[in-house]
Design an enzyme around this catalytic site. Structure first.
Site, PDB file in Angstrom:
ATOM      1  CB  CYS A 118      -0.943  -0.005   1.197  1.00  0.00           C
ATOM      2  SG  CYS A 118      -2.071  -1.415   1.206  1.00  0.00           S
ATOM      3  CB  CYS A 249     -13.088  -0.906   6.051  1.00  0.00           C
ATOM      4  SG  CYS A 249     -13.384  -1.809   7.588  1.00  0.00           S
ATOM      5  CB  SER A 250      -9.566   2.097   2.777  1.00  0.00           C
ATOM      6  OG  SER A 250      -8.771   0.942   2.954  1.00  0.00           O
ATOM      7  CG  HIS A 378      -6.124   2.022  -0.160  1.00  0.00           C
ATOM      8  ND1 HIS A 378      -4.933   2.575  -0.595  1.00  0.00           N
ATOM      9  CD2 HIS A 378      -5.774   1.028   0.711  1.00  0.00           C
ATOM     10  CE1 HIS A 378      -3.926   1.952  -0.002  1.00  0.00           C
ATOM     11  NE2 HIS A 378      -4.407   1.011   0.779  1.00  0.00           N
TER      12      HIS A 378
END
Length: 430
Positions: A118, A249-250, A378
């Site tokens: 990430c 939550c992404s 994301h």
């Protein structure tokens, strides 16, 4: 969200070697210096982030071309001005970076590909900045692009060892059992539970982080989600892994972001002073010897502390100088915990920072004015460069309804489990 197949987990729990948590004794290393050249962001661009659309949506080359074209237009430069490029993506075949940039032309420049989970986008930034700082190029490009699948991310059973095996096994050892949810929320939820156990942090405080970020996203036209939710709606949404609910939550996302970097001579020759935002400090760290000691260390707390300390040292700045922050809120628990790692508050005081309102407009810092990963989205390879884009707009005074009044120093934090943390400090051109 990351999901591991049950057969991999079962095999790993039974057969994995013991995890050593003994510190490795090494002489302390000095952080990487700033290099011989000052480095400036002179152009930024991104696509709107969206839910994964598969074959119905734009290709990764379409998204890359849009982001790079926007960044070059912002910098008032042709593609021929770029002397080297680093391209980040997590999912995709080798040399996807070249294929992405071939849409802009075939100029023969060196193009490198990177994957750091990430934190991939910020890794591309770190590498492209290093070429300029070291005097190897005058103008470089960092591009992040990702086209993802819907739902929790799957890790194939054929990988042995899996890159996250020690992290999963370390958490299972800490919490006394194997995952009972997709891996990523399971890891970050247990870090949040540990923080609550130590410091009394409540599920409401974690939910307030998400409420803030959803509220901020309303003013971001590039965000995947632009809806405001009440605290009750966030707490009442589907529980993924206690204390995390779906709205904390992404999401998986498609998108791309690009950044053009240049040295000071290039800025002056091309009259880009009005566009230039300086990278005053940047540090990329990986896991340190304490990583498997407890749930909070397992999500990258100590490597974030190390990266932040090094970035502040390089920049000659302190956290007291910072007023706008883009922080890796893959889950609301992580944002709150990382307040402490980055020095925005003392250890154990993340919940108090949330309650004080000092993480939003009118407070001491504005954290994630973009809406953060939770609302903006994301797309793993693009996230770090989208953070850089937002902070550049903020420091230029170009963030429209999201603008942080008086923004002069921006702090960026991008995390990849497995692991890498990149912390960057930006200031206006002087």
């Amino acid at each position: 969200m990351l999901r591991l197949p049950s057969q991999w987990l079962s095999r790993s729990l039974q057969a994995a070697r013991p995890i050593s948590t003994q510190p490795t004794r090494r002489a302390p290393a000095a952080p990487l210096g700033p290099g011989k050249e000052r480095v400036f962001v002179v152009g930024v661009g991104m696509t709107k982030f969206s839910k994964p659309l598969g074959s119905d949506g734009p290709t990764y080359t379409d998204m890359a071309k849009e982001a790079v074209s926007n960044a070059l237009s912002d910098a008032r430069l042709p593609y021929e001005a770029i002397e080297a490029a680093n391209v980040g993506y997590v999912f995709g075949s080798s040399t996807r970076g070249q294929r992405s940039l071939y849409e802009m032309g075939l100029s023969g420049i060196p193009i490198s590909n990177c994957n750091n989970n990430c934190s991939t986008g910020s890794t591309a930034l770190f590498q492209s900045r290093g070429l300029v700082a070291g005097g190897l190029a005058r103008c470089t490009l960092a591009l992040g692009v990702e086209k993802m699948q819907k739902g929790a991310l799957e890790v194939g059973a054929e990988e042995n060892p899996n890159p996250l095996d020690k992290h999963v096994l370390g958490m299972a050892k800490c919490v006394g059992g194997p995952p009972d949810a997709p891996i990523a929320p399971w890891l970050f939820a247990h870090a949040g539970r540990e923080h609550s156990k130590r410091y009394g942090t409540t599920k409401t405080q974690y939910a307030r982080v998400a409420e803030k970020n959803h509220r901020h996203s309303v003013n971001n036209p590039n965000a995947q989600f632009q809806d405001e939710y009440t605290l009750d709606q966030i707490l009442g949404s589907k529980e993924i892994c206690h204390p995390l609910t779906k709205l904390q939550c992404s999401p998986t996302s498609d998108g791309a972001a690009a950044v053009v970097l240049a040295n000071e001579e290039f800025v002056k020759v091309n009259g880009l002073q009005d566009k230039a935002v300086e990278i005053r400090g940047i540090s990329m760290t990986t896991d340190v010897s304490t990583v498997f000691d407890d749930p909070i260390q397992l999500i990258g707390y100590d490597m974030a502390v190390k990266a932040a300390d090094e970035a502040y040292q390089q920049a000659g700045l302190t956290v007291a100088d910072v007023n706008v922050v883009e922080l890796h809120d893959c889950f609301s628990t992580n944002e709150l915990i990382m307040y402490e790692a980055l020095g925005l508050c003392n250890k154990g005081e993340g919940g108090s920072l949330v309650d004080s309102g000092n993480n939003t407009y009118g407070g001491r810092y504005v954290v994630n004015p973009s809406g953060g990963l939770i609302s903006k989205g994301h797309p793993l390879g693009a996230t770090g460069l989208a953070q850089c884009t937002e902070l550049t707009w903020q420091l230029r005074g170009e963030a429209d309804k999201r603008q942080v009044s008086g923004a002069s120093v921006g702090l960026q934090h991008n995390l990849g489990l497995g692991g890498a943390a990149v912390v960057t400090l930006y200031t206006k051109y002087q």
